[in-house]
Design a protein around this motif. Structure first.
Motif, mmCIF file in Angstrom:
data_model
loop_
_atom_site.group_PDB
_atom_site.id
_atom_site.type_symbol
_atom_site.label_atom_id
_atom_site.label_comp_id
_atom_site.label_asym_id
_atom_site.label_seq_id
_atom_site.Cartn_x
_atom_site.Cartn_y
_atom_site.Cartn_z
ATOM 1 N N ASN A 80 -47.520 60.917 41.913
ATOM 2 C CA ASN A 80 -46.245 61.663 41.872
ATOM 3 C C ASN A 80 -46.432 63.016 42.553
ATOM 4 O O ASN A 80 -46.528 64.053 41.911
ATOM 5 C CB ASN A 80 -45.780 61.830 40.430
ATOM 6 C CG ASN A 80 -44.325 62.305 40.361
ATOM 7 O OD1 ASN A 80 -43.556 62.093 41.294
ATOM 8 N ND2 ASN A 80 -43.955 62.929 39.255
ATOM 9 N N ASP A 127 -41.817 59.069 46.756
ATOM 10 C CA ASP A 127 -42.674 58.263 45.914
ATOM 11 C C ASP A 127 -42.000 56.931 45.596
ATOM 12 O O ASP A 127 -40.792 56.755 45.803
ATOM 13 C CB ASP A 127 -43.026 59.002 44.630
ATOM 14 C CG ASP A 127 -43.831 60.257 44.900
ATOM 15 O OD1 ASP A 127 -43.649 61.259 44.184
ATOM 16 O OD2 ASP A 127 -44.655 60.232 45.845
ATOM 17 N N ASN A 159 -43.054 56.659 39.905
ATOM 18 C CA ASN A 159 -43.042 58.024 40.427
ATOM 19 C C ASN A 159 -41.816 58.300 41.286
ATOM 20 O O ASN A 159 -41.605 59.427 41.732
ATOM 21 C CB ASN A 159 -44.297 58.276 41.253
ATOM 22 C CG ASN A 159 -45.554 58.245 40.416
ATOM 23 O OD1 ASN A 159 -45.542 58.670 39.271
ATOM 24 N ND2 ASN A 159 -46.638 57.704 40.973
ATOM 25 N N ASP A 175 -37.555 62.023 38.431
ATOM 26 C CA ASP A 175 -38.380 60.835 38.620
ATOM 27 C C ASP A 175 -39.082 60.495 37.319
ATOM 28 O O ASP A 175 -38.860 61.171 36.309
ATOM 29 C CB ASP A 175 -39.395 61.041 39.762
ATOM 30 C CG ASP A 175 -40.356 62.189 39.483
ATOM 31 O OD1 ASP A 175 -40.955 62.713 40.462
ATOM 32 O OD2 ASP A 175 -40.540 62.562 38.300
ATOM 33 N N GLY A 227 -42.481 60.338 36.900
ATOM 34 C CA GLY A 227 -43.874 60.741 36.894
ATOM 35 C C GLY A 227 -44.233 61.571 35.680
ATOM 36 O O GLY A 227 -43.392 61.940 34.863
#
Length: 807
Positions: free
Chosen positions: A122, A156, A160, A211, A213
């Motif tokens: 990430n 990503d 991620n 995201d 991550g």
């Protein structure tokens, strides 16, 4: 920083499997952004190879795109990170992302496939292309009105990547996320509460994209809304999805489709404009849309090998800010626009001619990015070559030997490898390899002839070069270097090496000694030709040496015998007619050929008009009638010459007595031998004459009696033939000493016939019968010389004077 390092740890996933004895594959999984020199994996251990094998096999890494992200440490047998790996730059949104490597070894040739999966970390936060979006929304917008918001972009992937959106505040609007076929989400802002321009003519919202991550990253965009008055109808597309098929070779400006949206409002509120809303891909670069009429056209270059499908998101909006959207799916059709690419992974520049069929010469990697038949490749080489192309996998081909090689037929090959796809028309590529064939000692020397024959003249100088034997070897360099050896053998019990020698390098045959034709006329031996290979090969040839005769021996006179103390005379009666055979000179020459051809010539004679000598047979005959005037004593000198160059000769003296009675012969030859030196003393001569007459009288009686007895016995044996003796050439004449001289004792045959010119009859072998022997030291005395044995086994007539008869 430690958390970031933790995200870069290697995912402990290693798969090792063997494809064949030559091909193997290892898969490693590592995170992106690893530092240079980081360990990828122990490739030697995983492939089951010794680290020494990596060095001796000159191991090297081959990558299809030539990007050098991974390097091989031969000393440790491990793979290391060579350059920083950015998964987003390497693979974009493609998953899984992997580097494909090939490791090749030589001697023998082997190669292995290595796949290195690059795992995402990430390291990219979601972001919006714009910092803000502005909307002009009529206060009459109905509940549920949708406003498409710009989607965020996160490089990503997986967890991620972009996971969700949030919109704040949520007083008038809420978010609606709609999944798309490409895996993305369509973000819409939906009106859930009527707007009131009088209460609030401007709204500021914040759209946040997050995201999945750890830690979570996010990006924001401002949404500025201006509230307008009474635009209560939004544009509506006539269809939600448009599907288009286009060739990858389509040129820029090609029209794909025309989209259409209808707005029920009038005036500016009903005027629709079109735009492309894609942000995460290269659609805005590849395509364009006319904002007024909705015509979608191609603005870039399509490449099926890069992208097979595109999704174009088109938004229709009116002046009141109301929008609608549709999707255009563009299917790209492949064309055969890429020829095969040939990459040599490993090759051999030289191969031994005794290599077995199936030996790998070169390994190729062939790629064609086209699809279907356009990307299906077949490789071949020229015909009539002892090589074969084998497909070891879809992309790998091997050039191997198909049959036995022979450097003597072809020392090198220029091999053109052509790879063609199955497209229409077909595209091809070729590469030419030069392969040298190294030599092995598989050919023995071969002589230029199956056998040799040479001549050498006798009496040669020792060390003389006779001739040269030559052998050729079809091999090369040391394997073709020929040496000559004289094989051990014997000639008449003597080693052949004492006769001839051979030069080891040149094959020249030399005479070791001086040859004598009279001792040896020919001999043969064998010469071996040996090459310089390991092990050496050889062949033999027979050599025959013929000794040529030289005229190095003079003729030897066998008859008449030239005695030292006695005088031999042939008797011719005065009644002899023309061609009367007096005697025959017999001579031999131990040489051969024309060197032994003898001719007889009369050199001197008391009376040249009376006798002649046969040129070829040596017969002495009268050439006229003998008369009473002819002298009793005739001395003939005959020269015998051979036909050599230069010729050699011998001289013989023949004494002939022309008389009818022995007293006449005796008196003449006595005078002849004593040179007529008389004493002046008359008394001496009278006494001597009385003694001689008495002696002759007694002798004549004895001779007459002996002759009568002799003739009586001869008449019984020879059928009353009374002809002179003709000496005959001895049948077994030979040189016992090997020096060309005659034997001390001669035996020759006597022939008596009615006519010696017509036939021969062998009756006796007495070499001295019927000749007159005069000893100068015994005046007036006749000595009889006989052979020890005669045909009759009895002595001849008491007189040794042969009495000729008329022929």
């Amino acid at each position: 920083m430690s958390d970031r390092t933790m995200r870069r740890q290697v995912l402990l996933f290693i798969s090792l499997f063997s494809l064949s004895s030559v091909f193997g594959q290892v898969t490693y999984s590592i995170p992106e952004e690893m530092s240079k020199g980081s360990l990828v994996g122990n490739i030697a251990q995983d492939l089951g190879l010794d680290v020494k094998r990596l060095k001796s096999g000159k191991a090297r890494i081959y990558t299809e795109d030539n990007a050098e992200y991974i390097e091989l440490n031969k000393d440790r047998g491990v793979l290391l990170v060579k350059e920083r790996i950015d998964r987003e730059a390497l693979c974009g949104q493609t998953t899984p992302c992997a580097l494909h490597l090939q490791i090749t070894l030589e001697e023998p040739i082997e190669f292995f496939t290595v796949a290195v999966e690059i795992n995402d970390i990430n390291d990219n936060a979601p972001s919006f292309k714009k910092d803000e979006m502005k909307f002009r929304i009529s206060e009459s917008a109905v509940i549920g009105a949708k406003f498409v918001l710009e989607r965020a972009m996160d490089l990503d992937v997986g967890v991620n990547g972009l996971q969700g959106y949030s919109l704040k505040p949520t007083d008038n609007f809420h978010l609606k996320l709609q999944n798309q076929q490409d895996g993305s989400k369509k973000v819409e802002m939906v009106l859930q509460k009527h707007l009131d321009r009088e209460a609030q003519d401007h709204l500021s919202l914040t759209l946040t994209a997050t995201d999945g991550g750890d830690p979570q990253l996010s990006g924001t965009m401002r949404v500025e809304i201006s509230v307008l008055d009474a635009n209560d109808n939004a544009p509506v597309f006539t269809q939600e999805v448009y599907t288009i098929t286009i060739l990858e070779t389509a040129t820029k400006g090609t029209i794909l489709s025309t989209v259409s949206a209808v707005d029920a409002d009038q005036g500016s509120n009903g005027k629709v404009s079109y735009s492309i809303t894609n942000t995460l891909d290269d659609v805005p670069v590849m395509f364009q849309i006319d904002g007024e009429n909705g015509v979608v056209a191609l603005s870039g270059n399509l490449d099926y090998e890069k992208a097979k499908q595109y999704e174009i998101h088109v938004q229709a909006s009116d002046d009141g800010g109301l929008t609608d959207s549709c999707k255009i799916i563009v299917e790209v059709t492949d064309t055969n626009d890429n020829p095969p690419s040939i990459n040599i992974m490993s090759k051999t520049n030289s191969i031994s001619e005794n290599s077995r069929p199936g030996t790998v010469v070169t390994i190729f990697n062939v790629q064609d990015p086209d699809s279907g038949g356009n990307g299906k490749v077949a490789c071949n080489i020229e015909e009539h070559m002892p090589f074969l192309m084998k497909a070891t996998s879809k992309k790998f081909f091997s050039l191997v030997t198909e049959s036995d090689l022979d450097r003597e037929i072809s020392s090198h090959y220029n091999i053109t490898v052509t790879c063609s796809d199955e497209g229409v028309p077909s595209l091809s590529s070729s590469v030419t390899l030069t392969l040298q064939i190294s030599d092995v000692n598989d050919n023995a020397p071969v002589f230029e002839r199956s056998s040799y024959e040479a001549n050498i003249v006798e009496n040669n100088t020792p060390g003389l070069s006779i001739f040269t034997v030559r052998a050729r070897d079809a091999d090369w360099n040391q394997n073709a270097r020929v040496s000559y050896i004289l094989e051990d053998s014997s000639v008449n019990g003597v080693p052949v090496s004492s006769y001839v020698s051979v030069s080891a390098d040149s094959g020249v045959i030399h005479a070791v000694r001086s040859f004598d034709y009279e001792q040896i006329k020919d001999f043969h031996f064998r010469v071996k030709a040996l090459d310089g290979g390991s092990p050496p090969l050889s062949s033999n040839v027979t050599v025959k040496i013929l000794i040529q005769d030289q005229n190095d021996n003079p003729p030897q006179v066998l008859y008449p015998v030239q005695t030292g103390g006695s005088l031999v005379a042939e008797m011719v009666p005065r009644s002899a007619d023309v061609s009367y055979l007096v005697t025959k000179v017999v001579a031999v020459d131990v040489d051969s050929g024309q060197n032994a051809w003898l001719s007889y010539k009369l050199q001197k004679a008391t009376d040249r008009a009376l006798f002649e000598v046969g040129l070829q047979n040596g017969e002495i005959r009268t050439i006229r009638q003998v008369t009473d005037k002819d002298a009793v004593k005739q001395r003939l000198t005959v020269i015998v010459e051979d036909n050599g160059q230069p010729s050699r000769s011998a001289t013989v003296i023949v004494n002939v007595a022309v008389a009818d009675s022995f007293p006449e012969v005796l008196s003449e030859f006595t005078d002849f031998t004593h040179d007529k030196e008389y004493n002046d003393n008359l008394t001496f001569y009278l006494v001597l004459a009385l003694a001689v007459v008495s002696f002759l009288f007694i002798t004549c009686l004895v001779v007459i009696i002996s002759v009568k007895i002799y003739r009586w016995r001869q008449s019984r044996i020879m059928f009353h033939s009374n002809l002179p003796v003709i000496p005959y050439y001895p049948p077994r004449y030979s040189d016992t000493l090997g020096t060309g001289t005659l034997q001390h004792v001669y035996n020759y045959e006597v022939c008596r016939t009615t006519d010696s010119r017509k036939s021969d009859c062998k009756f006796g072998t007495a070499g001295s019968q019927n000749v007159l022997i005069m000893d100068p030291s015994a005046t007036g005395t006749m000595q009889r010389i006989q052979s020890e044995k005669s045909i009759l086994d009895e002595p001849d007539s008491p007189l040794e004077v042969r009495k000729p008869l008329q022929s």
